[in-house]
Structures are given as structure tokens and as C-alpha cells.
Design a protein around this motif. Sequence first.
Motif, PDB file in Angstrom:
ATOM      1  N   TYR A   1       4.589   0.016   1.443  1.00 18.00           N
ATOM      2  CA  TYR A   1       4.342  -0.731   2.667  1.00 18.00           C
ATOM      3  C   TYR A   1       2.852  -0.710   2.970  1.00 18.00           C
ATOM      4  N   ASN A   2       2.337  -1.858   3.396  1.00 23.23           N
ATOM      5  CA  ASN A   2       0.957  -1.965   3.859  1.00 23.23           C
ATOM      6  C   ASN A   2       0.867  -1.379   5.267  1.00 23.23           C
ATOM      7  N   ALA A   8       4.427  -4.072   0.353  1.00 23.61           N
ATOM      8  CA  ALA A   8       3.463  -4.282  -0.731  1.00 23.61           C
ATOM      9  C   ALA A   8       4.181  -4.353  -2.070  1.00 23.61           C
ATOM     10  N   TYR A   9       5.201  -3.552  -2.253  1.00 24.52           N
ATOM     11  CA  TYR A   9       5.926  -3.537  -3.521  1.00 24.52           C
ATOM     12  C   TYR A   9       7.343  -3.039  -3.268  1.00 24.52           C
ATOM     13  N   LEU A  10       8.289  -3.674  -3.919  1.00 20.95           N
ATOM     14  CA  LEU A  10       9.684  -3.271  -3.819  1.00 20.95           C
ATOM     15  C   LEU A  10      10.280  -3.358  -5.213  1.00 20.95           C
ATOM     16  N   LEU A  23      13.944  -9.414   1.152  1.00 21.02           N
ATOM     17  CA  LEU A  23      13.327  -8.171   1.627  1.00 21.02           C
ATOM     18  C   LEU A  23      11.811  -8.180   1.495  1.00 21.02           C
ATOM     19  N   LEU A  24      11.313  -8.839   0.454  1.00 23.19           N
ATOM     20  CA  LEU A  24       9.864  -8.839   0.246  1.00 23.19           C
ATOM     21  C   LEU A  24       9.113  -9.455   1.423  1.00 23.19           C
ATOM     22  N   ALA A  25       9.791 -10.316   2.153  1.00 26.66           N
ATOM     23  CA  ALA A  25       9.121 -10.989   3.267  1.00 26.66           C
ATOM     24  C   ALA A  25       9.268 -10.230   4.580  1.00 26.66           C
ATOM     25  N   LEU A  26      10.043  -9.153   4.605  1.00 29.91           N
ATOM     26  CA  LEU A  26      10.304  -8.447   5.861  1.00 29.91           C
ATOM     27  C   LEU A  26       9.286  -7.345   6.111  1.00 29.91           C
ATOM     28  N   THR A  27       8.931  -7.172   7.366  1.00 29.24           N
ATOM     29  CA  THR A  27       8.113  -6.017   7.740  1.00 29.24           C
ATOM     30  C   THR A  27       9.042  -4.840   7.941  1.00 29.24           C
ATOM     31  N   GLU A  28       8.445  -3.649   8.128  1.00 32.06           N
ATOM     32  CA  GLU A  28       9.296  -2.467   8.295  1.00 32.06           C
ATOM     33  C   GLU A  28      10.148  -2.585   9.552  1.00 32.06           C
ATOM     34  N   GLY A  29       9.644  -3.187  10.591  1.00 35.97           N
ATOM     35  CA  GLY A  29      10.425  -3.361  11.819  1.00 35.97           C
ATOM     36  C   GLY A  29      11.568  -4.336  11.608  1.00 35.97           C
ATOM     37  N   GLN A  30      11.298  -5.445  10.898  1.00 32.92           N
ATOM     38  CA  GLN A  30      12.345  -6.418  10.617  1.00 32.92           C
ATOM     39  C   GLN A  30      13.406  -5.835   9.694  1.00 32.92           C
ATOM     40  N   LEU A  31      12.982  -4.980   8.750  1.00 29.16           N
ATOM     41  CA  LEU A  31      13.923  -4.339   7.832  1.00 29.16           C
ATOM     42  C   LEU A  31      14.887  -3.464   8.622  1.00 29.16           C
ATOM     43  N   ALA A  32      14.344  -2.689   9.544  1.00 26.39           N
ATOM     44  CA  ALA A  32      15.192  -1.789  10.336  1.00 26.39           C
ATOM     45  C   ALA A  32      16.209  -2.582  11.137  1.00 26.39           C
ATOM     46  N   ASP A  87      -6.559   7.278   2.909  1.00 25.21           N
ATOM     47  CA  ASP A  87      -7.788   7.123   2.131  1.00 25.21           C
ATOM     48  C   ASP A  87      -8.702   8.315   2.419  1.00 25.21           C
ATOM     49  N   ASN A  88      -9.917   8.295   1.867  1.00 21.49           N
ATOM     50  CA  ASN A  88     -10.850   9.420   2.042  1.00 21.49           C
ATOM     51  C   ASN A  88     -11.256   9.624   3.494  1.00 21.49           C
ATOM     52  N   ASN A  89     -11.165   8.594   4.308  1.00 21.14           N
ATOM     53  CA  ASN A  89     -11.553   8.694   5.717  1.00 21.14           C
ATOM     54  C   ASN A  89     -10.383   9.110   6.614  1.00 21.14           C
ATOM     55  N   GLY A  90      -9.198   9.323   6.016  1.00 20.76           N
ATOM     56  CA  GLY A  90      -8.035   9.728   6.811  1.00 20.76           C
ATOM     57  C   GLY A  90      -7.258   8.560   7.386  1.00 20.76           C
ATOM     58  N   ASN A  91      -7.588   7.338   6.979  1.00 21.09           N
ATOM     59  CA  ASN A  91      -6.851   6.165   7.444  1.00 21.09           C
ATOM     60  C   ASN A  91      -5.653   5.922   6.528  1.00 21.09           C
ATOM     61  N   ILE A  92      -4.562   5.425   7.101  1.00 23.99           N
ATOM     62  CA  ILE A  92      -3.364   5.129   6.312  1.00 23.99           C
ATOM     63  C   ILE A  92      -3.587   3.839   5.547  1.00 23.99           C
ATOM     64  N   THR A  93      -3.493   3.927   4.215  1.00 28.81           N
ATOM     65  CA  THR A  93      -3.671   2.731   3.377  1.00 28.81           C
ATOM     66  C   THR A  93      -2.326   2.162   2.941  1.00 28.81           C
ATOM     67  N   TYR A  94      -1.349   3.042   2.792  1.00 31.98           N
ATOM     68  CA  TYR A  94       0.002   2.628   2.420  1.00 31.98           C
ATOM     69  C   TYR A  94       0.979   3.674   2.963  1.00 31.98           C
ATOM     70  N   ALA A  95       2.243   3.314   2.895  1.00 29.98           N
ATOM     71  CA  ALA A  95       3.313   4.294   3.103  1.00 29.98           C
ATOM     72  C   ALA A  95       4.355   4.015   2.034  1.00 29.98           C
ATOM     73  N   ILE A  96       4.845   5.062   1.448  1.00 36.39           N
ATOM     74  CA  ILE A  96       5.837   4.919   0.386  1.00 36.39           C
ATOM     75  C   ILE A  96       7.186   5.384   0.923  1.00 36.39           C
ATOM     76  N   ALA A  97       8.211   4.578   0.704  1.00 39.41           N
ATOM     77  CA  ALA A  97       9.575   4.961   1.089  1.00 39.41           C
ATOM     78  C   ALA A  97      10.418   5.060  -0.178  1.00 39.41           C
ATOM     79  N   VAL A  98      11.079   6.179  -0.345  1.00 39.32           N
ATOM     80  CA  VAL A  98      11.999   6.358  -1.462  1.00 39.32           C
ATOM     81  C   VAL A  98      13.396   6.395  -0.863  1.00 39.32           C
TER      82      VAL A  98
END
Length: 197
Positions: A1-2, A8-10, A23-32, A87-98
Motif C-alpha cells: 500500500y502507498n 501499490a502491489y497485490l 481490488l487494485l483500484a481500491l484504497t485501504e478504506g474502500q477495501l475495509a 524511509d531514512n527520515n522516518g516517513n512511511i513510504t509503504y505498508a505491507i499487509a500479509v
Amino acid sequence: YNPDGSIAYLNHAAQELLGTETLLALTEGQLAVSEQPYNSNNDQLYFPSNFPIVRALQGEFVKVSDVEIIQYGLIINLEVSATPIFDNNGNITYAIAVIQDISQRKELESFLANYQRTLESEIVERTEQLQQAALAAETANRAKSTFLANMSHELRTPLNAILGFTQIMEPSPNLTTEDRENIRIIYRSGEHLLTLI
């Protein structure tokens, strides 16, 4: 997830498991909301804000095994692990869901829990039966002891009379030798019975 919640990838397995091509077109909120996940602990809808990927995009490491979705009329139990990637600055670049289908494990856990309840019920029932049997045996033992005590008393009373009268009769001068021998036999037999009692 971006970071914005878009996918970002499924992989293909996730697409199959969640059962939709869009699913590729859904955001995490829409998925829920679209998949209508339920919390298996309380049979209520998962709040979108509590969904693991939403929490991961807020920086939280999340692992839950209480997500249920309905696919093709079947309830599918899911374990979801969501991890933020910084990332190196502590910002969230992605989230991975398994996401893993744990329906068989949940079925087995349910079966084992039911089996355990059955065994516990049988143990309680058998314990009660054993307690009743022990009580019946104790009652029978007391009845036996009472019976033996009464019989012992009832047998001793006439036996003491028999022994006493043989002792009184034996020195009598009017008895023949045969009569005295018969009285001694009666006395010895009475003594033997008294010993047995």
C-alpha cells in the motif's frame, strides 16, 4: 500500500483469496468497507479505522487473527499482519499487509474446544457417578457392619446360655459317662462357634 492508501502491489493469491478483480483500484478504506470484514470475536463489522492496514499506514505494527470475510457464501477467517515501511527520515513510504486464510485452523480450534467441553462434561458426569457409587458402597458397608454386629450379639446371647448350662450340667451326679461326653461335645462346639463369631 502507498502512503495515501492506494494499493501499490497485490499478488495473485491475495486477489484469489479476496475474490475480486477490482481490488487494485481500491484504497485501504474502500477495501475495509467493500469486503465487509467482521470481527470474529464479536460478530460486528470491523471499523475501517481499526483495520490492520489503516493502522499500519499510521505507523503501527499490527497482527490480528480475528478478521472474517464472506466469499461465495462461505465465511473465511483471516490472519492479517500489517507492517509500515519507513524511509531514512522516518516517513512511511509503504505498508505491507500479509493476509492468510486460517479457516481450517479456526475450524480445528473450534472442534478441539467443543471436544474439550465434551470431555470436561463427561469427567464431571463420571465424577458424580463415582461419588454416588462410593456413597452407595459406604452405605452398604455400614449396613453390613451393623448387620454383623447385630448378628454377633444375637448369636452370642443364646450361645452363652448353651455354654453356661453345659457347665452347670456337667458336674451333676445323675449323668452317665455317655451323657457327660455329649455335654463336653456340646461345650467344645459352642466354644468353637464363639471363637468363629
